[in-house]
Write a protein that holds these residues in place. Sequence first.
Motif, PDB file in Angstrom:
ATOM      1  N   VAL A  84       0.836  -1.202   0.000  1.00 31.10           N
ATOM      2  CA  VAL A  84       0.000   0.000   0.000  1.00 31.10           C
ATOM      3  C   VAL A  84       0.870   1.251   0.000  1.00 31.10           C
ATOM      4  O   VAL A  84       0.588   2.238  -0.695  1.00 31.10           O
ATOM      5  CB  VAL A  84      -0.947   0.005   1.216  1.00 31.10           C
ATOM      6  N   LEU A  85       1.970   1.211   0.765  1.00 27.52           N
ATOM      7  CA  LEU A  85       2.895   2.343   0.818  1.00 27.52           C
ATOM      8  C   LEU A  85       3.490   2.625  -0.565  1.00 27.52           C
ATOM      9  O   LEU A  85       3.630   3.779  -0.979  1.00 27.52           O
ATOM     10  CB  LEU A  85       4.006   2.050   1.828  1.00 27.52           C
ATOM     11  N   ARG A  86       3.787   1.568  -1.288  1.00 25.85           N
ATOM     12  CA  ARG A  86       4.325   1.746  -2.639  1.00 25.85           C
ATOM     13  C   ARG A  86       3.293   2.425  -3.545  1.00 25.85           C
ATOM     14  O   ARG A  86       3.637   3.299  -4.349  1.00 25.85           O
ATOM     15  CB  ARG A  86       4.724   0.397  -3.236  1.00 25.85           C
ATOM     16  N   GLU A  87       2.029   2.037  -3.421  1.00 24.10           N
ATOM     17  CA  GLU A  87       0.983   2.659  -4.229  1.00 24.10           C
ATOM     18  C   GLU A  87       0.857   4.146  -3.893  1.00 24.10           C
ATOM     19  O   GLU A  87       0.664   4.985  -4.772  1.00 24.10           O
ATOM     20  CB  GLU A  87      -0.361   1.965  -3.983  1.00 24.10           C
ATOM     21  N   ILE A  88       0.969   4.467  -2.599  1.00 27.22           N
ATOM     22  CA  ILE A  88       0.900   5.875  -2.181  1.00 27.22           C
ATOM     23  C   ILE A  88       2.078   6.647  -2.771  1.00 27.22           C
ATOM     24  O   ILE A  88       1.924   7.770  -3.270  1.00 27.22           O
ATOM     25  CB  ILE A  88       0.887   5.985  -0.646  1.00 27.22           C
ATOM     26  N   PHE A  89       3.263   6.052  -2.739  1.00 27.37           N
ATOM     27  CA  PHE A  89       4.450   6.714  -3.281  1.00 27.37           C
ATOM     28  C   PHE A  89       4.276   7.000  -4.769  1.00 27.37           C
ATOM     29  O   PHE A  89       4.581   8.090  -5.245  1.00 27.37           O
ATOM     30  CB  PHE A  89       5.685   5.836  -3.059  1.00 27.37           C
ATOM     31  N   VAL A  90       3.788   6.014  -5.501  1.00 26.93           N
ATOM     32  CA  VAL A  90       3.611   6.190  -6.947  1.00 26.93           C
ATOM     33  C   VAL A  90       2.596   7.296  -7.226  1.00 26.93           C
ATOM     34  O   VAL A  90       2.740   8.070  -8.178  1.00 26.93           O
ATOM     35  CB  VAL A  90       3.182   4.870  -7.608  1.00 26.93           C
ATOM     36  N   ALA A  91       1.568   7.410  -6.373  1.00 29.03           N
ATOM     37  CA  ALA A  91       0.558   8.454  -6.549  1.00 29.03           C
ATOM     38  C   ALA A  91       1.111   9.852  -6.293  1.00 29.03           C
ATOM     39  O   ALA A  91       0.491  10.846  -6.683  1.00 29.03           O
ATOM     40  CB  ALA A  91      -0.631   8.192  -5.622  1.00 29.03           C
ATOM     41  N   THR A 124      11.336   0.402  -5.283  1.00 30.04           N
ATOM     42  CA  THR A 124      10.103   0.481  -6.068  1.00 30.04           C
ATOM     43  C   THR A 124      10.442   1.011  -7.452  1.00 30.04           C
ATOM     44  O   THR A 124      10.493   2.234  -7.671  1.00 30.04           O
ATOM     45  CB  THR A 124       9.063   1.403  -5.384  1.00 30.04           C
ATOM     46  N   PRO A 125      10.692   0.159  -8.422  1.00 25.77           N
ATOM     47  CA  PRO A 125      11.139   0.616  -9.748  1.00 25.77           C
ATOM     48  C   PRO A 125      10.189   1.603 -10.418  1.00 25.77           C
ATOM     49  O   PRO A 125      10.627   2.499 -11.128  1.00 25.77           O
ATOM     50  CB  PRO A 125      11.247  -0.686 -10.537  1.00 25.77           C
ATOM     51  N   MET A 126       8.870   1.456 -10.201  1.00 32.58           N
ATOM     52  CA  MET A 126       7.918   2.351 -10.855  1.00 32.58           C
ATOM     53  C   MET A 126       8.144   3.808 -10.490  1.00 32.58           C
ATOM     54  O   MET A 126       7.839   4.716 -11.270  1.00 32.58           O
ATOM     55  CB  MET A 126       6.490   1.941 -10.486  1.00 32.58           C
ATOM     56  N   LEU A 127       8.673   4.051  -9.284  1.00 36.19           N
ATOM     57  CA  LEU A 127       8.939   5.425  -8.851  1.00 36.19           C
ATOM     58  C   LEU A 127       9.992   6.096  -9.723  1.00 36.19           C
ATOM     59  O   LEU A 127      10.033   7.326  -9.832  1.00 36.19           O
ATOM     60  CB  LEU A 127       9.413   5.446  -7.394  1.00 36.19           C
ATOM     61  N   LEU A 163      18.550   5.401 -12.903  1.00 35.82           N
ATOM     62  CA  LEU A 163      18.302   4.359 -13.900  1.00 35.82           C
ATOM     63  C   LEU A 163      18.440   2.964 -13.293  1.00 35.82           C
ATOM     64  O   LEU A 163      17.694   2.050 -13.661  1.00 35.82           O
ATOM     65  CB  LEU A 163      19.262   4.528 -15.078  1.00 35.82           C
ATOM     66  N   LYS A 164      19.347   2.790 -12.351  1.00 39.64           N
ATOM     67  CA  LYS A 164      19.497   1.495 -11.689  1.00 39.64           C
ATOM     68  C   LYS A 164      18.250   1.167 -10.870  1.00 39.64           C
ATOM     69  O   LYS A 164      17.790   0.019 -10.848  1.00 39.64           O
ATOM     70  CB  LYS A 164      20.729   1.496 -10.794  1.00 39.64           C
ATOM     71  N   ARG A 165      17.716   2.167 -10.184  1.00 36.27           N
ATOM     72  CA  ARG A 165      16.538   1.924  -9.356  1.00 36.27           C
ATOM     73  C   ARG A 165      15.310   1.603 -10.209  1.00 36.27           C
ATOM     74  O   ARG A 165      14.354   0.984  -9.714  1.00 36.27           O
ATOM     75  CB  ARG A 165      16.240   3.154  -8.487  1.00 36.27           C
ATOM     76  N   SER A 166      15.292   2.029 -11.464  1.00 36.33           N
ATOM     77  CA  SER A 166      14.149   1.740 -12.334  1.00 36.33           C
ATOM     78  C   SER A 166      14.115   0.294 -12.776  1.00 36.33           C
ATOM     79  O   SER A 166      13.133  -0.145 -13.396  1.00 36.33           O
ATOM     80  CB  SER A 166      14.181   2.660 -13.557  1.00 36.33           C
ATOM     81  N   ALA A 167      15.184  -0.459 -12.475  1.00 37.19           N
ATOM     82  CA  ALA A 167      15.241  -1.898 -12.782  1.00 37.19           C
ATOM     83  C   ALA A 167      14.942  -2.151 -14.258  1.00 37.19           C
ATOM     84  O   ALA A 167      15.665  -1.666 -15.117  1.00 37.19           O
ATOM     85  CB  ALA A 167      14.307  -2.666 -11.860  1.00 37.19           C
TER      86      ALA A 167
END
Length: 509
Positions: A84-91, A124-127, A163-167
């Motif tokens: 859920v925390l990851r979803e909040i971060f992406v938002a 969290t690569p999506m971030l 770029l590394k964190r984006s996996a």
Amino acid sequence: MSFVNSVSPFAEKLGTNYVPPEQEIKAIRDLLADPTEELARIEAEIDEMDAVIVQLKAKHASLKTAIDAHRALISPMRHTPEDVLREIFVACLPTTHNALIDPSEAPILLGGICRHWRAVAHSTPMLWSSMHIPIIPISDEDPAFGGTVEVASKLEKLVEQWLKRSATCPLDVSVSGVYRIDSDRHPIHQLLNVSRRLRHLVLEGEVAALLPLLRLGPDSLPLLREYPRLLPFPSLAEVSLSILSADPLSLPLKWSQLTRLTLDCFPLWTQNGHYEGGLGGIGALEVLRKCPNLLRCELRLTKSPSEVDTGLASNTSLITLPHMDILILRGIFHLPNWIPHLVVPKLRCLTVGEVSTTSPTPSLPYMRAEIDTSRFTASSLLELLESFPMISHLRVFADVYSPDTILVDDAFLENFYPPHNLCPALTHFTAGGGGAEFSDAAALSFVRAQMAMPTPLQQFEVQFPPRSMQIDIMPELQSFSSSGLQASIKYCTSEWKFNPREALYTLTG
């Protein structure tokens, strides 16, 4: 004697320039003895109260800190599941542009809250799937760019970590202001290593500086298919170019498959004292001929007006764009003739000039036209309007400093009356910005005639350049409100106002 609760014998002299004699000076000193002693006592009490307040505030802060620390242990965010925390971060990511390399914004900001959040954010690569790389001019030799090499080195490391964190996520990247790259430390080179993950790519700058990416083939960019902005690869259907010193027609595009095209090709001032590159009238027409499947096209003409005039007026081979919905022409040009060989049967939005509009595109069979009249002659302006009888929303304007002849005058409005009946589908008329030089009487006659048409006028807005009202036509215009007309007339003033800071220069040294 105290004067706190009674009237001072010197009340009439207070606040004046009265100079008391010696005997009154002694009386005043005697009068002030008791009040002075009382004032000292009150000040001492205030000091004691201040000390108590300081102690209370310290106790309050200590107690609040302890309470907040304990409440943090039971905070809902502390117990939020990681997914859920990851979803909040992406938002938290921006929705109108790519994420910025800015510690005060997400995603970098999220990693600065606490160790747990940092671990979640970095994993969290999506971030990290979108990024904007700002302008960094790099030169190891030019002293005008002193210090930028160090900044670029730090930026290079940040981009590498990003770029590394984006996996393995698809990437949306924008790079602005790439006009010269004299070092391989510029972050744009790092995009070569992740080219297969590039999904959306926005580049702005000189073509020569972008060659490392331009030389990549389609096999190196398998995801780059939709809504790319600048990258000229054969597989693209939507392209936006903002480049210096380049001929867009020389780029390896499959012009016939383009559906959306924006060209901002600016000329570059060379050391020989000449401009090179840019887009002129001949080039603009050639671009349109090459793109029969365009839905939307925006062209900025940036060559000399003489070249543009010749190009748009002399080349008369047919240009058929059966699907085009929006056409925008900006930049430096003048149209002694409209383009009669331009066939655009589905055009619903035509803009000529520097216009920023967010109005929705009218649906079939209607059309919106926003026209800078300084680009036209009187005859070519009428030719344009006659070419598009489906115009329902018409806005005419001109630069208030334009030296050209005023075209939107009383005679121009008469073309909308019978027997001419220009723009028979007209429902919205707006004029201003130096382009409305017709009289109040002509405006009233225009509205009367339009309200008698099978398709009556719904909106009439005029902003006159500096002049006074000739006759008050608003009462009669408002009488048409029951028929659905919204009318607005404004008279600009040219009254000069004194400004004491006008042309003020700051003295230093």
